[in-house]
Design a protein around this motif. Structure first.
Motif, PDB file in Angstrom:
ATOM      1  N   THR A  70      -3.008  54.632  19.365  1.00  0.00           N
ATOM      2  CA  THR A  70      -3.209  53.285  18.635  1.00  0.00           C
ATOM      3  C   THR A  70      -4.236  52.713  18.970  1.00  0.00           C
ATOM      4  O   THR A  70      -4.835  52.860  20.161  1.00  0.00           O
ATOM      5  N   MET A  71      -5.303  52.594  17.776  1.00  0.00           N
ATOM      6  CA  MET A  71      -6.770  52.203  17.850  1.00  0.00           C
ATOM      7  C   MET A  71      -7.023  50.980  17.069  1.00  0.00           C
ATOM      8  O   MET A  71      -6.482  51.134  15.997  1.00  0.00           O
ATOM      9  N   VAL A  72      -8.378  50.571  17.114  1.00  0.00           N
ATOM     10  CA  VAL A  72      -8.981  49.709  16.291  1.00  0.00           C
ATOM     11  C   VAL A  72     -10.014  50.441  15.518  1.00  0.00           C
ATOM     12  O   VAL A  72     -10.924  50.950  16.163  1.00  0.00           O
ATOM     13  N   PHE A  73     -10.084  50.105  14.280  1.00  0.00           N
ATOM     14  CA  PHE A  73     -11.013  50.728  13.472  1.00  0.00           C
ATOM     15  C   PHE A  73     -11.803  49.708  12.468  1.00  0.00           C
ATOM     16  O   PHE A  73     -11.126  48.694  12.366  1.00  0.00           O
ATOM     17  N   GLN A  74     -12.915  50.074  12.332  1.00  0.00           N
ATOM     18  CA  GLN A  74     -13.894  49.213  11.532  1.00  0.00           C
ATOM     19  C   GLN A  74     -13.227  49.652  10.081  1.00  0.00           C
ATOM     20  O   GLN A  74     -12.722  50.504   9.982  1.00  0.00           O
ATOM     21  N   VAL A  75     -13.649  48.904   8.939  1.00  0.00           N
ATOM     22  CA  VAL A  75     -13.373  49.334   7.646  1.00  0.00           C
ATOM     23  C   VAL A  75     -14.612  49.438   6.965  1.00  0.00           C
ATOM     24  O   VAL A  75     -15.559  48.484   7.031  1.00  0.00           O
ATOM     25  N   LYS A  76     -14.700  50.548   5.978  1.00  0.00           N
ATOM     26  CA  LYS A  76     -15.867  50.776   5.172  1.00  0.00           C
ATOM     27  C   LYS A  76     -16.096  49.443   4.042  1.00  0.00           C
ATOM     28  O   LYS A  76     -17.118  48.978   4.051  1.00  0.00           O
ATOM     29  N   ASN A  77     -15.068  48.952   3.534  1.00  0.00           N
ATOM     30  CA  ASN A  77     -14.977  47.923   2.606  1.00  0.00           C
ATOM     31  C   ASN A  77     -14.034  46.844   2.890  1.00  0.00           C
ATOM     32  O   ASN A  77     -12.755  47.534   3.243  1.00  0.00           O
ATOM     33  N   PRO A  78     -14.307  45.615   3.347  1.00  0.00           N
ATOM     34  CA  PRO A  78     -13.267  44.788   3.807  1.00  0.00           C
ATOM     35  C   PRO A  78     -12.151  44.522   2.746  1.00  0.00           C
ATOM     36  O   PRO A  78     -11.082  44.044   3.189  1.00  0.00           O
ATOM     37  N   ALA A  79     -12.588  44.896   1.278  1.00  0.00           N
ATOM     38  CA  ALA A  79     -11.374  44.660   0.573  1.00  0.00           C
ATOM     39  C   ALA A  79     -10.160  45.624   0.583  1.00  0.00           C
ATOM     40  O   ALA A  79      -9.061  45.290   0.411  1.00  0.00           O
ATOM     41  N   MET A  80     -10.560  46.672   1.745  1.00  0.00           N
ATOM     42  CA  MET A  80      -9.390  47.569   1.883  1.00  0.00           C
ATOM     43  C   MET A  80      -8.368  46.875   2.655  1.00  0.00           C
ATOM     44  O   MET A  80      -6.958  47.140   2.574  1.00  0.00           O
ATOM     45  N   LEU A  81      -8.559  45.787   3.353  1.00  0.00           N
ATOM     46  CA  LEU A  81      -7.587  45.077   4.193  1.00  0.00           C
ATOM     47  C   LEU A  81      -6.506  44.164   3.331  1.00  0.00           C
ATOM     48  O   LEU A  81      -5.571  43.871   3.777  1.00  0.00           O
ATOM     49  N   ASP A  82      -6.927  44.052   1.940  1.00  0.00           N
ATOM     50  CA  ASP A  82      -5.950  43.287   1.276  1.00  0.00           C
ATOM     51  C   ASP A  82      -4.963  44.211   0.666  1.00  0.00           C
ATOM     52  O   ASP A  82      -4.092  43.555   0.033  1.00  0.00           O
ATOM     53  N   LYS A  83      -5.061  45.433   0.632  1.00  0.00           N
ATOM     54  CA  LYS A  83      -4.084  46.460   0.421  1.00  0.00           C
ATOM     55  C   LYS A  83      -2.820  46.570   1.226  1.00  0.00           C
ATOM     56  O   LYS A  83      -1.980  47.122   0.934  1.00  0.00           O
ATOM     57  N   VAL A  84      -3.074  46.356   2.594  1.00  0.00           N
ATOM     58  CA  VAL A  84      -2.163  46.642   3.495  1.00  0.00           C
ATOM     59  C   VAL A  84      -1.661  45.345   4.433  1.00  0.00           C
ATOM     60  O   VAL A  84      -2.385  44.480   4.626  1.00  0.00           O
ATOM     61  N   LYS A  85      -0.737  45.575   5.149  1.00  0.00           N
ATOM     62  CA  LYS A  85      -0.257  44.398   6.072  1.00  0.00           C
ATOM     63  C   LYS A  85       0.142  45.078   7.379  1.00  0.00           C
ATOM     64  O   LYS A  85       0.799  46.433   7.424  1.00  0.00           O
ATOM     65  N   GLY A  87       2.776  46.517   9.761  1.00  0.00           N
ATOM     66  CA  GLY A  87       4.229  47.459   9.833  1.00  0.00           C
ATOM     67  C   GLY A  87       4.106  48.298   8.618  1.00  0.00           C
ATOM     68  O   GLY A  87       4.937  48.898   8.521  1.00  0.00           O
ATOM     69  N   ASP A  88       3.131  48.153   7.738  1.00  0.00           N
ATOM     70  CA  ASP A  88       2.763  49.418   6.684  1.00  0.00           C
ATOM     71  C   ASP A  88       2.643  50.474   7.394  1.00  0.00           C
ATOM     72  O   ASP A  88       1.980  50.951   8.097  1.00  0.00           O
ATOM     73  N   LYS A  89       3.590  51.600   6.589  1.00  0.00           N
ATOM     74  CA  LYS A  89       3.010  52.835   6.713  1.00  0.00           C
ATOM     75  C   LYS A  89       1.866  53.082   5.900  1.00  0.00           C
ATOM     76  O   LYS A  89       2.133  52.815   4.598  1.00  0.00           O
ATOM     77  N   VAL A  90       0.945  54.014   6.433  1.00  0.00           N
ATOM     78  CA  VAL A  90      -0.232  54.301   5.653  1.00  0.00           C
ATOM     79  C   VAL A  90      -0.575  55.539   5.568  1.00  0.00           C
ATOM     80  O   VAL A  90      -0.267  56.396   6.645  1.00  0.00           O
ATOM     81  N   ILE A  91      -1.333  56.182   4.633  1.00  0.00           N
ATOM     82  CA  ILE A  91      -2.325  57.268   4.761  1.00  0.00           C
ATOM     83  C   ILE A  91      -3.666  57.062   4.548  1.00  0.00           C
ATOM     84  O   ILE A  91      -4.184  55.756   3.641  1.00  0.00           O
ATOM     85  N   PHE A  92      -4.595  57.523   5.656  1.00  0.00           N
ATOM     86  CA  PHE A  92      -6.024  56.876   5.517  1.00  0.00           C
ATOM     87  C   PHE A  92      -6.853  57.988   6.106  1.00  0.00           C
ATOM     88  O   PHE A  92      -6.379  59.139   6.391  1.00  0.00           O
ATOM     89  N   VAL A  93      -8.123  57.681   5.839  1.00  0.00           N
ATOM     90  CA  VAL A  93      -9.223  58.535   6.082  1.00  0.00           C
ATOM     91  C   VAL A  93     -10.034  57.675   7.074  1.00  0.00           C
ATOM     92  O   VAL A  93     -10.517  56.753   6.806  1.00  0.00           O
ATOM     93  N   ALA A  94     -10.287  58.455   8.133  1.00  0.00           N
ATOM     94  CA  ALA A  94     -11.315  58.016   9.196  1.00  0.00           C
ATOM     95  C   ALA A  94     -12.430  58.735   9.367  1.00  0.00           C
ATOM     96  O   ALA A  94     -12.115  59.902   9.522  1.00  0.00           O
ATOM     97  N   VAL A 103     -12.444  53.340   9.051  1.00  0.00           N
ATOM     98  CA  VAL A 103     -11.538  53.687   7.981  1.00  0.00           C
ATOM     99  C   VAL A 103     -12.360  53.748   6.405  1.00  0.00           C
ATOM    100  O   VAL A 103     -12.786  52.680   6.151  1.00  0.00           O
ATOM    101  N   THR A 104     -12.310  54.765   5.893  1.00  0.00           N
ATOM    102  CA  THR A 104     -13.154  54.877   4.590  1.00  0.00           C
ATOM    103  C   THR A 104     -12.145  54.612   3.233  1.00  0.00           C
ATOM    104  O   THR A 104     -12.689  54.497   2.267  1.00  0.00           O
ATOM    105  N   GLN A 105     -10.864  55.007   3.564  1.00  0.00           N
ATOM    106  CA  GLN A 105      -9.883  55.196   2.603  1.00  0.00           C
ATOM    107  C   GLN A 105      -8.678  54.660   3.129  1.00  0.00           C
ATOM    108  O   GLN A 105      -8.108  55.131   4.374  1.00  0.00           O
TER     109      GLN A 105
END
Length: 110
Positions: A70-85, A87-94, A103-105
């Motif tokens: 478990t770790m903290v990531f920066q995000v490439k685009n802050p708008a990405m944070l509006d897509k998840v909350k 507890g969500d299971k996600v697929i991402f690219v770091a 996180v870029t996607q």
């Protein structure tokens, strides 16, 4: 018979450096074969829109040589944070961007 054995031995000795070189260079290096766009599964633990960061419990990130954690990531685009909350299971690219794991996607897993 001894001459054939000597010839085989000399041939093996002379060929060894070439076979070692060919064997070690025949496949692409691990870092080149792993894509920077490698998708990884995870679970969102925290979304911090103010800091533009996301905490994800993730599977192994092979291309970054990072075990599951478990770790903290920066995000490439802050708008990405509006897509998840949380507890969500996600697929991402770091990726490592400017020395920071970013996180870029990201998308919620269906």
């Amino acid at each position: 018979m001894k001459t054939i054995a000597k010839l085989a031995f000399v041939t093996a000795i002379l060929a060894a450096p070439f076979s070692l070189y060919a064997g070690s260079h025949s496949a692409a290096p691990a870092s080149a074969s792993s894509s920077a766009n490698e998708k990884t599964e995870g679970e969102v633990r925290k979304v911090d829109k103010d800091a533009k960061k996301i905490t994800i419990k993730h599977a192994e990130l092979k291309h970054l040589e990072m075990p599951a954690m478990t770790m903290v990531f920066q995000v490439k685009n802050p708008a990405m944070l509006d897509k998840v909350k949380q507890g969500d299971k996600v697929i991402f690219v770091a990726e490592k961007v400017g020395g920071q794991f970013t996180v870029t996607q990201i998308e919620a897993k269906q």
